[in-house]
Write a protein that holds these residues in place. Sequence first.
Motif, PDB file in Angstrom:
ATOM      1  N   VAL A 129       0.832  -1.200   0.000  1.00 45.40           N
ATOM      2  CA  VAL A 129       0.000   0.000   0.000  1.00 45.40           C
ATOM      3  C   VAL A 129       0.867   1.251   0.000  1.00 45.40           C
ATOM      4  CG1 VAL A 129      -1.679   1.322   1.357  1.00 45.40           C
ATOM      5  CG2 VAL A 129      -1.984  -1.137   1.052  1.00 45.40           C
ATOM      6  N   VAL A 130       1.959   1.245   0.746  1.00 44.45           N
ATOM      7  CA  VAL A 130       2.868   2.408   0.749  1.00 44.45           C
ATOM      8  C   VAL A 130       3.415   2.654  -0.651  1.00 44.45           C
ATOM      9  CG1 VAL A 130       5.095   3.256   1.573  1.00 44.45           C
ATOM     10  CG2 VAL A 130       3.486   2.232   3.188  1.00 44.45           C
ATOM     11  N   ASP A 131       3.878   1.596  -1.310  1.00 44.19           N
ATOM     12  CA  ASP A 131       4.389   1.724  -2.683  1.00 44.19           C
ATOM     13  C   ASP A 131       3.315   2.260  -3.628  1.00 44.19           C
ATOM     14  OD1 ASP A 131       6.850   0.791  -1.987  1.00 44.19           O
ATOM     15  OD2 ASP A 131       6.803  -1.011  -3.247  1.00 44.19           O
ATOM     16  N   LEU A 132       2.135   1.691  -3.530  1.00 45.05           N
ATOM     17  CA  LEU A 132       1.060   2.051  -4.451  1.00 45.05           C
ATOM     18  C   LEU A 132       0.562   3.472  -4.208  1.00 45.05           C
ATOM     19  CD1 LEU A 132      -0.832  -1.343  -4.422  1.00 45.05           C
ATOM     20  CD2 LEU A 132      -0.033  -0.177  -6.494  1.00 45.05           C
ATOM     21  N   VAL A 133       0.430   3.878  -2.952  1.00 46.39           N
ATOM     22  CA  VAL A 133      -0.012   5.240  -2.661  1.00 46.39           C
ATOM     23  C   VAL A 133       0.980   6.244  -3.230  1.00 46.39           C
ATOM     24  CG1 VAL A 133      -0.314   6.933  -0.801  1.00 46.39           C
ATOM     25  CG2 VAL A 133      -1.421   4.703  -0.646  1.00 46.39           C
ATOM     26  N   ALA A 134       2.274   5.993  -3.039  1.00 44.59           N
ATOM     27  CA  ALA A 134       3.290   6.903  -3.561  1.00 44.59           C
ATOM     28  C   ALA A 134       3.227   6.986  -5.082  1.00 44.59           C
ATOM     29  CB  ALA A 134       4.672   6.442  -3.111  1.00 44.59           C
ATOM     30  N   ALA A 135       3.090   5.832  -5.739  1.00 43.92           N
ATOM     31  CA  ALA A 135       3.050   5.813  -7.206  1.00 43.92           C
ATOM     32  C   ALA A 135       1.802   6.511  -7.735  1.00 43.92           C
ATOM     33  CB  ALA A 135       3.102   4.369  -7.699  1.00 43.92           C
ATOM     34  N   HIS A 136       0.666   6.282  -7.094  1.00 40.62           N
ATOM     35  CA  HIS A 136      -0.582   6.877  -7.579  1.00 40.62           C
ATOM     36  C   HIS A 136      -0.666   8.369  -7.252  1.00 40.62           C
ATOM     37  CE1 HIS A 136      -1.838   2.731  -8.251  1.00 40.62           C
ATOM     38  NE2 HIS A 136      -2.856   3.195  -8.935  1.00 40.62           N
ATOM     39  N   GLU A 137      -0.086   8.794  -6.145  1.00 44.56           N
ATOM     40  CA  GLU A 137      -0.050  10.230  -5.844  1.00 44.56           C
ATOM     41  C   GLU A 137       0.733  10.966  -6.926  1.00 44.56           C
ATOM     42  OE1 GLU A 137      -1.417  12.128  -3.642  1.00 44.56           O
ATOM     43  OE2 GLU A 137      -1.771  11.065  -1.759  1.00 44.56           O
ATOM     44  N   ALA A 138       1.890  10.436  -7.289  1.00 39.99           N
ATOM     45  CA  ALA A 138       2.711  11.075  -8.319  1.00 39.99           C
ATOM     46  C   ALA A 138       1.997  11.059  -9.668  1.00 39.99           C
ATOM     47  CB  ALA A 138       4.060  10.355  -8.422  1.00 39.99           C
ATOM     48  N   ALA A 139       1.410   9.913 -10.014  1.00 39.16           N
ATOM     49  CA  ALA A 139       0.707   9.810 -11.290  1.00 39.16           C
ATOM     50  C   ALA A 139      -0.506  10.737 -11.330  1.00 39.16           C
ATOM     51  CB  ALA A 139       0.279   8.362 -11.529  1.00 39.16           C
ATOM     52  N   TYR A 140      -1.174  10.882 -10.193  1.00 41.46           N
ATOM     53  CA  TYR A 140      -2.336  11.770 -10.124  1.00 41.46           C
ATOM     54  C   TYR A 140      -1.933  13.223 -10.382  1.00 41.46           C
ATOM     55  CZ  TYR A 140      -5.932  14.691  -7.970  1.00 41.46           C
ATOM     56  OH  TYR A 140      -6.860  15.670  -7.737  1.00 41.46           O
ATOM     57  N   LEU A 141      -0.852  13.661  -9.767  1.00 39.28           N
ATOM     58  CA  LEU A 141      -0.401  15.045  -9.972  1.00 39.28           C
ATOM     59  C   LEU A 141      -0.004  15.278 -11.429  1.00 39.28           C
ATOM     60  CD1 LEU A 141       1.661  15.663  -6.712  1.00 39.28           C
ATOM     61  CD2 LEU A 141      -0.587  16.590  -7.311  1.00 39.28           C
ATOM     62  N   GLN A 142       0.662  14.294 -12.038  1.00 40.02           N
ATOM     63  CA  GLN A 142       1.021  14.422 -13.453  1.00 40.02           C
ATOM     64  C   GLN A 142      -0.231  14.484 -14.327  1.00 40.02           C
ATOM     65  OE1 GLN A 142       3.778  15.157 -14.615  1.00 40.02           O
ATOM     66  NE2 GLN A 142       5.398  14.405 -13.273  1.00 40.02           N
ATOM     67  N   HIS A 143      -1.227  13.689 -13.975  1.00 42.38           N
ATOM     68  CA  HIS A 143      -2.492  13.716 -14.717  1.00 42.38           C
ATOM     69  C   HIS A 143      -3.148  15.087 -14.605  1.00 42.38           C
ATOM     70  CE1 HIS A 143      -6.406  12.388 -16.263  1.00 42.38           C
ATOM     71  NE2 HIS A 143      -6.949  13.050 -15.244  1.00 42.38           N
ATOM     72  N   CYS A 144      -3.163  15.654 -13.395  1.00 44.85           N
ATOM     73  CA  CYS A 144      -3.775  16.965 -13.189  1.00 44.85           C
ATOM     74  C   CYS A 144      -3.033  18.045 -13.981  1.00 44.85           C
ATOM     75  CB  CYS A 144      -3.785  17.314 -11.706  1.00 44.85           C
ATOM     76  SG  CYS A 144      -4.939  16.337 -10.723  1.00 44.85           S
ATOM     77  N   ARG A 145      -1.732  17.932 -14.051  1.00 49.14           N
ATOM     78  CA  ARG A 145      -0.951  18.907 -14.809  1.00 49.14           C
ATOM     79  C   ARG A 145      -1.302  18.842 -16.287  1.00 49.14           C
ATOM     80  NH1 ARG A 145       4.066  18.925 -17.553  1.00 49.14           N
ATOM     81  NH2 ARG A 145       5.107  20.976 -17.491  1.00 49.14           N
ATOM     82  N   ARG A 146      -1.378  17.606 -16.832  1.00 48.33           N
ATOM     83  CA  ARG A 146      -1.752  17.461 -18.236  1.00 48.33           C
ATOM     84  C   ARG A 146      -3.170  17.973 -18.484  1.00 48.33           C
ATOM     85  NH1 ARG A 146       0.878  12.488 -17.437  1.00 48.33           N
ATOM     86  NH2 ARG A 146      -1.133  11.437 -17.170  1.00 48.33           N
ATOM     87  N   TYR A 147      -4.058  17.672 -17.548  1.00 44.09           N
ATOM     88  CA  TYR A 147      -5.446  18.106 -17.677  1.00 44.09           C
ATOM     89  C   TYR A 147      -5.543  19.642 -17.679  1.00 44.09           C
ATOM     90  CZ  TYR A 147     -10.355  18.882 -16.484  1.00 44.09           C
ATOM     91  OH  TYR A 147     -11.652  19.323 -16.476  1.00 44.09           O
TER      92      TYR A 147
END
Length: 403
Positions: A378-396
């Motif tokens: 869960v720690v690994d996944l939360v970190a990966a998804h937080e980063a991916a989410y911010l990148q998605h928001c930037r592209r959006y």
Amino acid sequence: MKNFVPPADRMRHLIADRNRKMAASAHAYVRGSTARFYQWLDGSERPPLPEGPPVWICGDCHVGNLGPVASKTGALAVQIRDLDQTVIGNPAHDLVRLSLSLAMAARSSDLPGVTTALMLERIMDAYGAAFAPEAELEAQSDAVPVPEMVKLVIRKAARRSWRHLADERIEGIEPVIPLGTRFWPLTDEERAAVNALFETDRLHSLVTALRATGEDDRVKVVDAAYWRKGCSSLGRLRIAVLVKVGRGKSSRHCLMDIKEAIAATAPHAAEAQMPADNGERVVAGAKHLSPYLGSRIASAAFLDKSVFIRELLPQDLKLEIETLTRDEALGVAEFLAHVVGIAHARQMNAAERASWLEELQRNRSKALDAPSWLWNSVVDLVAAHEAAYLQHCRRYAIEENAA
């Protein structure tokens, strides 16, 4: 007349809509990014997971894919309600994905990390309780208390009628699906295929199964439209069909959902014996994981695509979790983990349940009851998804500014 999207422009609008939904919150991003979870699962550096007995798993086990589901007889229980990704696989995959979803819901609610740690402990205890020798494996177990916020959804579901469904889905009880932001026109080919599909014996049986009607009762398509819905199903065929069942004054309307079934992203067990047709795979998974839904679903071929079809009942609701208090987070995590545990345990014999329960205890610390494999995952996944989410928001944001 409301604006609607013609068939040629569907994909462009669907992509924009998905990007908007996934930018709403980190939790929403997790719900719409199933593929990213399985990219992590394929990684060589992830924490090793226990291998459970191969059973049908949800494959996309997040909070939004559980909720009240009605049976053919009108009974109501919280079960898994979305089986697009279902396969025969490792039950640990469902457990980790559910834990990720709940952890992101806690973060979106500004709850401290201590709450997440306690949630994972509750998840393990409640999930494991489904595999105890004395566990009840019925549609709903009393082994874990139902949280108040879940009770409210169940009560709401129990009070709902066709009028509620019509108001939400088709904006009224008149026999028409109004074109607009949610429903778009079909092509002539799609409409003809809908009519042909509901003339088959399989669909006649599915539609009339929920009613005390004679086999000779007529099933007539009243209206149909493309349905703009969901994130992970982007670009797949999705059609809402308004059907009239019966004759004369005793006739009734129902709303059917046709959804394209594609190959699952979730990995399956090497020796798994699953239907080759994706629609039949979804139906088989539903029958094993969610008995209430499994009794109301069928597969078919539609314009060279594999689809599955179910009637939308007023009582079928998803759990919409926007914000959680600490106590709500712990209660919901415990309850949903037990629901998933029951769905898995129901498919195992006593020896398999005992073996899986022993394996689940691996690497559990004395200080905190969540095993290290789940915590580290869960720690690994939360970190990966937080980063991916911010990148998605930037592209959006860039795309929105450009538009």
